[in-house]
Design a protein around this motif. Sequence first.
Motif, PDB file in Angstrom:
ATOM      1  N   THR A  49       7.006   8.432   1.695  1.00 26.61           N
ATOM      2  CA  THR A  49       7.007   7.000   2.099  1.00 26.61           C
ATOM      3  C   THR A  49       7.323   6.962   3.634  1.00 26.61           C
ATOM      4  OG1 THR A  49       7.582   6.326   0.020  1.00 26.61           O
ATOM      5  CG2 THR A  49       8.169   4.716   1.834  1.00 26.61           C
ATOM      6  N   PRO A  50       8.284   7.676   4.205  1.00 28.10           N
ATOM      7  CA  PRO A  50       8.459   7.786   5.601  1.00 28.10           C
ATOM      8  C   PRO A  50       7.218   8.119   6.401  1.00 28.10           C
ATOM      9  CG  PRO A  50      10.409   8.666   4.690  1.00 28.10           C
ATOM     10  CD  PRO A  50       9.318   8.534   3.727  1.00 28.10           C
ATOM     11  N   GLN A  69       4.850   5.291   6.410  1.00 30.68           N
ATOM     12  CA  GLN A  69       5.515   4.156   7.215  1.00 30.68           C
ATOM     13  C   GLN A  69       5.425   4.669   8.733  1.00 30.68           C
ATOM     14  OE1 GLN A  69       6.792   0.968   6.634  1.00 30.68           O
ATOM     15  NE2 GLN A  69       6.057   1.310   4.661  1.00 30.68           N
ATOM     16  N   LYS A  70       5.389   5.882   9.372  1.00 28.53           N
ATOM     17  CA  LYS A  70       5.487   6.227  10.526  1.00 28.53           C
ATOM     18  C   LYS A  70       4.758   7.001  11.313  1.00 28.53           C
ATOM     19  CE  LYS A  70      10.649   6.297  10.252  1.00 28.53           C
ATOM     20  NZ  LYS A  70      12.099   7.050  10.257  1.00 28.53           N
ATOM     21  N   THR A  78       2.068  -1.131  -1.390  1.00 29.52           N
ATOM     22  CA  THR A  78       3.123  -1.885  -0.708  1.00 29.52           C
ATOM     23  C   THR A  78       3.586  -0.713   0.097  1.00 29.52           C
ATOM     24  OG1 THR A  78       4.632  -0.989  -2.651  1.00 29.52           O
ATOM     25  CG2 THR A  78       3.731  -3.221  -2.494  1.00 29.52           C
ATOM     26  N   ASP A  79       3.371   0.577   0.187  1.00 27.79           N
ATOM     27  CA  ASP A  79       3.893   1.924   0.927  1.00 27.79           C
ATOM     28  C   ASP A  79       3.439   1.514   2.380  1.00 27.79           C
ATOM     29  OD1 ASP A  79       5.151   3.074  -1.196  1.00 27.79           O
ATOM     30  OD2 ASP A  79       3.467   4.277  -1.558  1.00 27.79           O
ATOM     31  N   PHE A  80       2.327   0.763   2.435  1.00 28.93           N
ATOM     32  CA  PHE A  80       1.972   0.539   3.749  1.00 28.93           C
ATOM     33  C   PHE A  80       2.305  -0.613   4.543  1.00 28.93           C
ATOM     34  CE2 PHE A  80      -1.373   3.240   2.141  1.00 28.93           C
ATOM     35  CZ  PHE A  80      -1.255   4.257   2.962  1.00 28.93           C
ATOM     36  N   ASP A  95       4.539  -3.262   6.499  1.00 28.29           N
ATOM     37  CA  ASP A  95       5.536  -3.278   7.484  1.00 28.29           C
ATOM     38  C   ASP A  95       5.280  -1.885   8.242  1.00 28.29           C
ATOM     39  OD1 ASP A  95       5.941  -5.773   7.330  1.00 28.29           O
ATOM     40  OD2 ASP A  95       7.810  -5.364   5.877  1.00 28.29           O
ATOM     41  N   SER A  96       4.241  -0.826   7.930  1.00 30.32           N
ATOM     42  CA  SER A  96       3.958   0.450   8.697  1.00 30.32           C
ATOM     43  C   SER A  96       3.653   0.132   9.784  1.00 30.32           C
ATOM     44  CB  SER A  96       3.287   0.920   7.732  1.00 30.32           C
ATOM     45  OG  SER A  96       1.794   0.560   7.734  1.00 30.32           O
ATOM     46  N   LYS A  97       3.791   1.236  10.722  1.00 27.59           N
ATOM     47  CA  LYS A  97       3.319   1.370  11.827  1.00 27.59           C
ATOM     48  C   LYS A  97       1.566   1.175  11.879  1.00 27.59           C
ATOM     49  CE  LYS A  97       3.216   4.093  16.043  1.00 27.59           C
ATOM     50  NZ  LYS A  97       3.453   5.764  16.647  1.00 27.59           N
TER      51      LYS A  97
END
Length: 241
Positions: free
Chosen positions: A123-124, A127-128, A156-158, A160-162
């Motif tokens: 997940t991180p 996200q990053k 949903t893992d994506f 608000d991701s970068k």
Amino acid sequence: MGCFTFVKLMMVLFNLLIFLGGLTLLAMGIWVSVDGGSFLQLLGPFSGQGMQFVNVGFFCIAIGAVLVLLGLLGCCGAHKESKCLLLTFFSIILIIFIAEVAAGVVALAYSSFAEGILRAWATPALQKDYGSDPVVTKIWNTTMTELKCCGFTNYTDFVDSKFVQENGGSLPPTCCWNYSAPCSPDEAERSTVPGCFKNILETLKEHANIVGGIAAGIGVLEIAAMIVSMYLYCHLDNRIS
């Protein structure tokens, strides 16, 4: 003493093969990572499937380096009759064997626990690093394309991701069934593309016999290597005397 000499010779030859195999993997991994274009060109008509091999270049480097180290330790330990090298070789094989058994037990008996451990890493990264780190992006793109999945759990893992922030709220195309861009969160929700962990788990279950056979074969080789190294270690004193 004849038995000792035979076991020693087998130990040297076995670890020489491990060393050469590791050296080959290491060289291939470096080549694929540095010059993937030439590697794909060599594959010719199979270059379409070649990208997944480019993605595992660093994995080949890591495995190759470990095999080179193990082969060198085992070969030198047996040839020089060094108790220190033999004990180090035995210890590394034992640690790898215990880690493999533990990972297998967790993956088979506690799939939810394994999912939690993998999610803490995946997940991180989504996200990053997805979209900015070329290695992470290639690995995930290939995985999602080949398995027809989206993210680790789902789209949903994506959120608000970068990657989403830099692409105006658009998700990766694989998160929508039509693979169209832009792929909005609403379209991804309607598409209900499954997460990659579920697909990977299903794929492993479908090929459980093959995976189990490979794991058993590796385990037998590791046990044999530990027995032989410990035999040489225990009989070195008699050999010297």
